[in-house]
Design an enzyme around this catalytic site. Structure first.
Site, PDB file in Angstrom:
ATOM      1  N   SER A 136     -12.303  33.278 -47.245  1.00 49.22           N
ATOM      2  CA  SER A 136     -12.654  32.049 -46.556  1.00 49.22           C
ATOM      3  C   SER A 136     -11.748  31.941 -45.332  1.00 49.22           C
ATOM      4  O   SER A 136     -11.493  32.943 -44.650  1.00 49.22           O
ATOM      5  CB  SER A 136     -12.495  30.851 -47.494  1.00 49.22           C
ATOM      6  OG  SER A 136     -12.801  29.644 -46.841  1.00 49.22           O
ATOM      7  N   TYR A 150     -18.403  28.159 -37.356  1.00 44.05           N
ATOM      8  CA  TYR A 150     -17.823  29.244 -38.150  1.00 44.05           C
ATOM      9  C   TYR A 150     -17.220  28.677 -39.435  1.00 44.05           C
ATOM     10  O   TYR A 150     -17.438  29.219 -40.528  1.00 44.05           O
ATOM     11  CB  TYR A 150     -16.744  29.956 -37.337  1.00 44.05           C
ATOM     12  CG  TYR A 150     -15.831  30.829 -38.155  1.00 44.05           C
ATOM     13  CD1 TYR A 150     -16.281  32.033 -38.685  1.00 44.05           C
ATOM     14  CD2 TYR A 150     -14.512  30.443 -38.414  1.00 44.05           C
ATOM     15  CE1 TYR A 150     -15.437  32.839 -39.443  1.00 44.05           C
ATOM     16  CE2 TYR A 150     -13.667  31.243 -39.163  1.00 44.05           C
ATOM     17  CZ  TYR A 150     -14.130  32.435 -39.685  1.00 44.05           C
ATOM     18  OH  TYR A 150     -13.289  33.219 -40.431  1.00 44.05           O
ATOM     19  N   LYS A 154     -17.606  29.103 -43.885  1.00 45.46           N
ATOM     20  CA  LYS A 154     -16.525  29.246 -44.855  1.00 45.46           C
ATOM     21  C   LYS A 154     -16.505  28.077 -45.841  1.00 45.46           C
ATOM     22  O   LYS A 154     -16.112  28.252 -47.001  1.00 45.46           O
ATOM     23  CB  LYS A 154     -15.182  29.384 -44.134  1.00 45.46           C
ATOM     24  CG  LYS A 154     -15.100  30.629 -43.262  1.00 45.46           C
ATOM     25  CD  LYS A 154     -15.399  31.896 -44.057  1.00 45.46           C
ATOM     26  CE  LYS A 154     -15.196  33.157 -43.241  1.00 45.46           C
ATOM     27  NZ  LYS A 154     -15.465  34.381 -44.045  1.00 45.46           N
TER      28      LYS A 154
END
Length: 282
Positions: A136, A150, A154
């Protein structure tokens, strides 16, 4: 005596993946390291090690992931540790990125991770052991300016791993999500990071400043990727691995700030929060 493990590490050509691959081989364990092209380059870089098999993998292709998992079993007999490391960054304001840019990031960072996981888990379930380690980011724990899209991939990895851990626990399989902060790798280079083509002037003081910072801090980040790789070795050898493993002091600073703000909101809005249940649920 330590029982040698078999690792499958995706995205092993550079960055975290390469350092983890080196650490795995140095520990005496066996490794399936995946790359998208030029496997001989990685084999040479890792010293053509006897415990190494480099395999071509396109994580967005489900058939490719199944083939690699099958190769691992045929070559080493089992898979003990899966490290879902392959992925890339997207630096952009939430509004700036196109639909295609966002979908491409999810295709690799989320759907690719799921492809590999689905390919490997049948073998782990059969052997009733294993450890799935998903990469992550600090951006998966808290929203960071310029990294929201982005980071959202995660955040998805966080939720997937948390549920996966409860589903796999009765089968003797562990799941951990690792949240690195800013580490001195090639992540901020063009090979691992994309930037939205569209730039909106109104975000120059926020996302624009982050773009400038990302350029300036490249190769100067506080985290040491070699030390991170050793943390992975320790994690994989733990009998009681954590569900979350944040790495880097900066990650703790970001997470603490989020939780402090979260708890403050809960305290201020407590009456509203607790006042929305049905009367018969009180």
């Amino acid at each position: 005596m330590k029982k040698n493990k078999v690792w499958l590490v995706t995205g092993a050509a550079r960055g975290f993946g390469f350092e983890i691959a080196k650490a795995v081989l140095e520990s005496g364990d066996m490794l399936i390291a995946t790359v998208r092209s030029n496997p001989q380059v990685l084999e040479n870089a890792l010293g053509n090690h006897k415990n190494l098999k480099v395999a071509l993998l396109e994580i967005t292709n489900e058939a490719s992931t199944k083939d690699v998992a099958k190769q691992a079993i045929e070559y080493f007999g089992r898979i003990d540790v899966l490290v879902n490391n392959a992925g890339y960054g997207l630096l952009s304001a939430v509004e700036e990125a196109t639909d295609a840019e966002v979908k491409a990031n999810y295709e690799v960072n989320v759907f690719g991770l799921l492809n590999v996981t689905r390919a490997v888990l049948p073998y782990m379930r059969k052997q009733r052991s294993g450890h799935v380690i998903n990469l992550s980011s600090v951006g998966g724990l808290t929203g960071v300016t310029g990294w929201g899209l982005y980071g959202s991939t995660k955040f998805a990895v966080e939720g997937i791993t948390e549920a996966l851990a409860t589903e796999l626990a009765p089968l003797g399989i562990h799941a951990t999500t690792v949240e690195p902060g800013f580490f001195r790798t090639d992540f901020l280079d063009g090979s691992s990071l994309t930037r939205s083509e569209n730039i909106i002037e109104d975000y120059k003081d926020t996302v624009g400043a982050m773009r400038d910072y990302a350029t300036q801090v490249n190769k100067k980040q506080p985290g040491d990727a070699v030390k991170l790789a050793q943390a992975f070795i320790k994690l994989a050898n733990s009998e009681s691995p954590p569900l979350h493993l944040p790495l880097g002091k900066d990650t703790l600073v970001y997470f603490k700030a989020k939780m402090d703000s979260f708890y403050s909101d809960i305290e201020i809005w407590n009456d509203t929060i607790t006042g929305t249940d049905h009367e018969d649920a009180l």
